[in-house]
Write a protein that holds these residues in place. Structure first.
Motif, PDB file in Angstrom:
ATOM      1  N   GLY A 195       0.826  -1.207   0.000  1.00  0.00           N
ATOM      2  CA  GLY A 195       0.000   0.000   0.000  1.00  0.00           C
ATOM      3  C   GLY A 195       0.849   1.242   0.000  1.00  0.00           C
ATOM      4  N   GLN A 196       0.177   2.362  -0.039  1.00  0.00           N
ATOM      5  CA  GLN A 196       0.831   3.677   0.011  1.00  0.00           C
ATOM      6  C   GLN A 196       0.714   4.191   1.440  1.00  0.00           C
ATOM      7  OE1 GLN A 196       2.399   6.064  -2.172  1.00  0.00           O
ATOM      8  NE2 GLN A 196       2.541   7.149  -0.229  1.00  0.00           N
ATOM      9  N   ASP A 197       1.838   4.695   1.982  1.00  0.00           N
ATOM     10  CA  ASP A 197       1.791   5.329   3.309  1.00  0.00           C
ATOM     11  C   ASP A 197       1.069   6.672   3.203  1.00  0.00           C
ATOM     12  OD1 ASP A 197       3.136   3.373   4.656  1.00  0.00           O
ATOM     13  OD2 ASP A 197       5.117   4.234   4.251  1.00  0.00           O
ATOM     14  N   ARG A 198       0.752   7.233   4.337  1.00  0.00           N
ATOM     15  CA  ARG A 198       0.079   8.536   4.318  1.00  0.00           C
ATOM     16  C   ARG A 198       1.000   9.591   3.700  1.00  0.00           C
ATOM     17  NH1 ARG A 198       1.431   7.538   9.622  1.00  0.00           N
ATOM     18  NH2 ARG A 198       2.917   9.007  10.534  1.00  0.00           N
ATOM     19  N   TYR A 199       0.389  10.573   3.052  1.00  0.00           N
ATOM     20  CA  TYR A 199       1.178  11.621   2.411  1.00  0.00           C
ATOM     21  C   TYR A 199       0.347  12.896   2.342  1.00  0.00           C
ATOM     22  CZ  TYR A 199      -1.592  10.531  -1.764  1.00  0.00           C
ATOM     23  OH  TYR A 199      -2.624  10.316  -2.645  1.00  0.00           O
ATOM     24  N   SER A 200       1.034  13.996   2.059  1.00  0.00           N
ATOM     25  CA  SER A 200       0.323  15.260   1.943  1.00  0.00           C
ATOM     26  C   SER A 200       0.772  16.004   0.694  1.00  0.00           C
ATOM     27  CB  SER A 200       0.562  16.136   3.178  1.00  0.00           C
ATOM     28  OG  SER A 200       1.912  16.534   3.228  1.00  0.00           O
ATOM     29  N   LEU A 201      -0.131  16.762   0.126  1.00  0.00           N
ATOM     30  CA  LEU A 201       0.153  17.563  -1.065  1.00  0.00           C
ATOM     31  C   LEU A 201      -0.238  19.007  -0.774  1.00  0.00           C
ATOM     32  CD1 LEU A 201      -1.468  15.227  -3.772  1.00  0.00           C
ATOM     33  CD2 LEU A 201       0.955  15.399  -3.199  1.00  0.00           C
ATOM     34  N   THR A 202       0.689  19.906  -1.034  1.00  0.00           N
ATOM     35  CA  THR A 202       0.428  21.329  -0.763  1.00  0.00           C
ATOM     36  C   THR A 202       0.325  22.083  -2.075  1.00  0.00           C
ATOM     37  OG1 THR A 202       1.760  21.094   1.221  1.00  0.00           O
ATOM     38  CG2 THR A 202       1.292  23.340   0.518  1.00  0.00           C
ATOM     39  N   SER A 203      -0.638  22.961  -2.172  1.00  0.00           N
ATOM     40  CA  SER A 203      -0.744  23.753  -3.397  1.00  0.00           C
ATOM     41  C   SER A 203      -0.983  25.225  -3.070  1.00  0.00           C
ATOM     42  CB  SER A 203      -1.867  23.213  -4.295  1.00  0.00           C
ATOM     43  OG  SER A 203      -3.101  23.309  -3.643  1.00  0.00           O
ATOM     44  N   PHE A 204      -0.494  26.073  -3.950  1.00  0.00           N
ATOM     45  CA  PHE A 204      -0.658  27.518  -3.813  1.00  0.00           C
ATOM     46  C   PHE A 204      -1.219  28.079  -5.115  1.00  0.00           C
ATOM     47  CE2 PHE A 204       2.985  26.382  -1.147  1.00  0.00           C
ATOM     48  CZ  PHE A 204       2.591  26.920   0.064  1.00  0.00           C
ATOM     49  N   ARG A 205      -1.996  29.110  -4.981  1.00  0.00           N
ATOM     50  CA  ARG A 205      -2.610  29.729  -6.153  1.00  0.00           C
ATOM     51  C   ARG A 205      -2.787  31.210  -5.844  1.00  0.00           C
ATOM     52  NH1 ARG A 205      -5.389  27.139 -10.243  1.00  0.00           N
ATOM     53  NH2 ARG A 205      -4.669  25.239  -9.245  1.00  0.00           N
ATOM     54  N   GLY A 206      -2.424  32.061  -6.750  1.00  0.00           N
ATOM     55  CA  GLY A 206      -2.595  33.486  -6.488  1.00  0.00           C
ATOM     56  C   GLY A 206      -2.755  34.251  -7.787  1.00  0.00           C
ATOM     57  N   GLY A 207      -3.446  35.360  -7.719  1.00  0.00           N
ATOM     58  CA  GLY A 207      -3.617  36.101  -8.957  1.00  0.00           C
ATOM     59  C   GLY A 207      -4.415  37.364  -8.776  1.00  0.00           C
ATOM     60  N   VAL A 208      -4.767  37.897  -9.893  1.00  0.00           N
ATOM     61  CA  VAL A 208      -5.571  39.110  -9.914  1.00  0.00           C
ATOM     62  C   VAL A 208      -6.660  38.932 -10.976  1.00  0.00           C
ATOM     63  CG1 VAL A 208      -3.871  40.232 -11.447  1.00  0.00           C
ATOM     64  CG2 VAL A 208      -5.507  41.636 -10.202  1.00  0.00           C
ATOM     65  N   ARG A 209      -7.859  39.370 -10.599  1.00  0.00           N
ATOM     66  CA  ARG A 209      -8.998  39.201 -11.496  1.00  0.00           C
ATOM     67  C   ARG A 209      -9.657  40.566 -11.674  1.00  0.00           C
ATOM     68  NH1 ARG A 209     -11.451  34.137  -9.522  1.00  0.00           N
ATOM     69  NH2 ARG A 209     -11.405  35.360  -7.668  1.00  0.00           N
ATOM     70  N   SER A 210      -9.875  40.936 -12.904  1.00  0.00           N
ATOM     71  CA  SER A 210     -10.539  42.196 -13.167  1.00  0.00           C
ATOM     72  C   SER A 210     -11.771  41.916 -14.019  1.00  0.00           C
ATOM     73  CB  SER A 210      -9.578  43.153 -13.882  1.00  0.00           C
ATOM     74  OG  SER A 210     -10.170  44.432 -13.953  1.00  0.00           O
ATOM     75  N   ARG A 211     -12.493  42.957 -14.383  1.00  0.00           N
ATOM     76  CA  ARG A 211     -13.726  42.726 -15.134  1.00  0.00           C
ATOM     77  C   ARG A 211     -13.430  42.133 -16.512  1.00  0.00           C
ATOM     78  NH1 ARG A 211     -18.525  47.043 -15.986  1.00  0.00           N
ATOM     79  NH2 ARG A 211     -16.897  48.156 -17.085  1.00  0.00           N
ATOM     80  N   HIS A 212     -12.341  42.591 -17.149  1.00  0.00           N
ATOM     81  CA  HIS A 212     -12.068  42.163 -18.519  1.00  0.00           C
ATOM     82  C   HIS A 212     -10.835  41.292 -18.672  1.00  0.00           C
ATOM     83  CE1 HIS A 212     -15.357  44.416 -20.083  1.00  0.00           C
ATOM     84  NE2 HIS A 212     -14.933  45.529 -19.504  1.00  0.00           N
ATOM     85  N   TRP A 213     -10.091  41.056 -17.605  1.00  0.00           N
ATOM     86  CA  TRP A 213      -8.879  40.239 -17.744  1.00  0.00           C
ATOM     87  C   TRP A 213      -8.547  39.565 -16.423  1.00  0.00           C
ATOM     88  CZ3 TRP A 213      -4.813  41.587 -14.584  1.00  0.00           C
ATOM     89  CH2 TRP A 213      -4.901  42.873 -14.015  1.00  0.00           C
ATOM     90  N   PHE A 214      -7.710  38.534 -16.485  1.00  0.00           N
ATOM     91  CA  PHE A 214      -7.230  37.882 -15.263  1.00  0.00           C
ATOM     92  C   PHE A 214      -5.820  37.353 -15.478  1.00  0.00           C
ATOM     93  CE2 PHE A 214      -7.401  33.489 -16.606  1.00  0.00           C
ATOM     94  CZ  PHE A 214      -8.376  33.481 -17.603  1.00  0.00           C
ATOM     95  N   ALA A 215      -5.097  37.215 -14.372  1.00  0.00           N
ATOM     96  CA  ALA A 215      -3.756  36.624 -14.410  1.00  0.00           C
ATOM     97  C   ALA A 215      -3.613  35.782 -13.152  1.00  0.00           C
ATOM     98  CB  ALA A 215      -2.689  37.711 -14.446  1.00  0.00           C
ATOM     99  N   GLU A 216      -3.096  34.575 -13.310  1.00  0.00           N
ATOM    100  CA  GLU A 216      -3.042  33.663 -12.170  1.00  0.00           C
ATOM    101  C   GLU A 216      -1.788  32.798 -12.266  1.00  0.00           C
ATOM    102  OE1 GLU A 216      -6.537  31.115 -10.330  1.00  0.00           O
ATOM    103  OE2 GLU A 216      -5.575  29.989 -11.941  1.00  0.00           O
ATOM    104  N   GLY A 217      -1.172  32.523 -11.116  1.00  0.00           N
ATOM    105  CA  GLY A 217      -0.055  31.582 -11.063  1.00  0.00           C
ATOM    106  C   GLY A 217      -0.379  30.502 -10.056  1.00  0.00           C
TER     107      GLY A 217
END
Lengths: 53, 359
Positions: free
Chosen positions: B293-315
């Protein structure tokens, strides 16, 4: 019971360059599916905001 | 008292055809070369009828009763070639009731209890290539469950805290389990393993610490076991073995997810946000034998960005700390895997960016 965080991925497939050994699998799959659902319900009076399970 | 109802008809048809050919060379003249073929043609159609009535008493008590009828017809032509195929056919029918009672203490708090019967039709397995199907595995029987659940959902004063807690118990009969055919190199069939049950608890919460800061989390625990006389094929040993007491495959004992999001709106149309999340998985087993079997594990994720009425950018970054884990593996000892299993690693650290315009 045996637990390992890593399981082997390193099995070797026979190839044509491997002393003339080979293993080839040809597989043809064909799948068709059709689904249709009709729903009927009583008139909605209001939205309670909660869905009962 | 008021009554609401819902009814429906569901129809489907499905055809699956597979023609396969394995061609394996002679091994330095010691073993002869081998060509093997298989042909499978599976036809399936079904109809489901369901109805549900919801009785609402004094706006607080909801009593719901439902019933579903299912009928499925299946035909299969299975064999080494289309000309040599054997025909099978069967039909499956079942009536599955469900019942629940929910009580709303206040507009923001409710508790419920529910009981539901589950049904999966039986069927036929495609013919394997190069190895004989173990006796009797051309067909499998219907699977039945009884599902019981008790829970409570609430929004707490000020609407800053939400919570959901649920206790569940699932009782399986003739559990349909994916099992590997010994010596087949990863060809599977569905077989009825026997009885099993799963009991557990799930807790989920959201907390709005301030208008721009949200915290969320869930934790679940489950105890899922095969019962008494259950059996399953152990492809590494080539036998159908007793699995009573073993854990159901791919069922972590616990799972959890915690995270936080901050967002800030410097102008009416623009929002900046940052989100961090940790998903934890408890240990789980790759198959019914519970050998690996697989031992316990953890996954970390990050997400950040800027959202406007007509455009968006995200990493974004997924699996930020490059946790190495093997979410799926199959028995492979007879074909040379030293550990007895061949697995597929989970995705390593992955990152990306998105830019877009809305119009």
């Amino acid at each position: 019971m045996e637990d390992r965080s890593l399981t082997d991925l390193d099995y070797q497939a026979a190839t044509l360059s491997n002393g003339g050994l080979f293993a080839i699998r040809e597989n043809e799959d064909d799948q068709h599916q059709f689904t249709q659902e009709f729903r009927f319900s009583s008139a909605r009076t209001r939205d309670s905001g909660w869905r009962t399970p | 008292m008021s009554v609401r109802w819902q009814a429906g008809v569901f129809i489907f048809s499905q055809n699956y055809e597979q023609n396969a050919r394995n061609d394996i060379s002679s091994v330095f003249g010691f073993f002869p070369g081998m060509v093997s073929t298989s042909s499978s043609n599976l036809d399936d159609w079904g109809v489901g009828l369901y109805g549900q009535a919801d009785f609402i008493i004094r706006d607080k008590l909801h009593i719901t009763a439902g019933l579903r009828f299912d009928h499925e017809d299946k035909e299969a032509d299975l064999g080494p070639t289309r000309a040599l195929a054997t025909s099978f056919s069967d039909s499956y029918a079942e009536a599955s009731p469900q019942f629940s009672v929910a009580y709303r203490f206040t507009p923001d708090q409710m508790a419920y209890v529910s009981v539901a019967r589950g049904f999966k039709a039986g069927g036929f397995n495609p013919a394997p290539t190069g190895v004989p199907a173990p006796a009797g595995t051309e067909t499998y029987s219907p699977e039945h469950t009884w599902n019981y659940e008790v829970g409570h959902k609430a929004k707490w004063p000020g609407n800053r805290l939400e919570s959901t807690v649920a206790l569940f118990y699932i009782d399986w009969n003739d559990l349909q389990l994916n099992q590997q055919i010994p010596f087949s190199g990863g060809q599977y069939f569905i077989g009825n393993a026997g009885a099993a049950n799963s009991k557990g608890i799930e807790f989920e919460t959201r907390f709005f610490a301030s208008p721009w800061w949200e915290l969320f989390g869930m934790v679940g625990y489950s105890h899922a076991r095969f019962l008494g006389n259950s059996t399953a094929f152990n492809a590494n040993l080539g036998i159908n073995e007793a699995v009573g007491g073993n854990t159901l495959p791919y069922t972590p004992t616990f799972s959890s997810n915690v995270g936080t999001q901050i967002s800030w709106a410097p102008s009416v149309h623009t929002t900046l946000y940052l989100r961090a999340q940790i998903a934890l998985s408890g240990d789980f087993m790759y198959d019914a034998s519970n050998a690996m079997g697989q031992d316990r594990y953890s996954l970390t994720s990050f997400r950040g960005g800027v959202r406007s009425r007509h455009w968006f950018a995200e990493g974004w970054i997924d699996n930020a700390f490059d946790t190495h884990y093997v979410p799926i593996a199959i028995p492979y000892a007879q074909l040379g895997a030293p550990s007895g299993y061949v697995g597929e690693s989970g995705a390593p650290v992955t990152y990306g960016a998105r830019l877009g315009i809305n119009f």
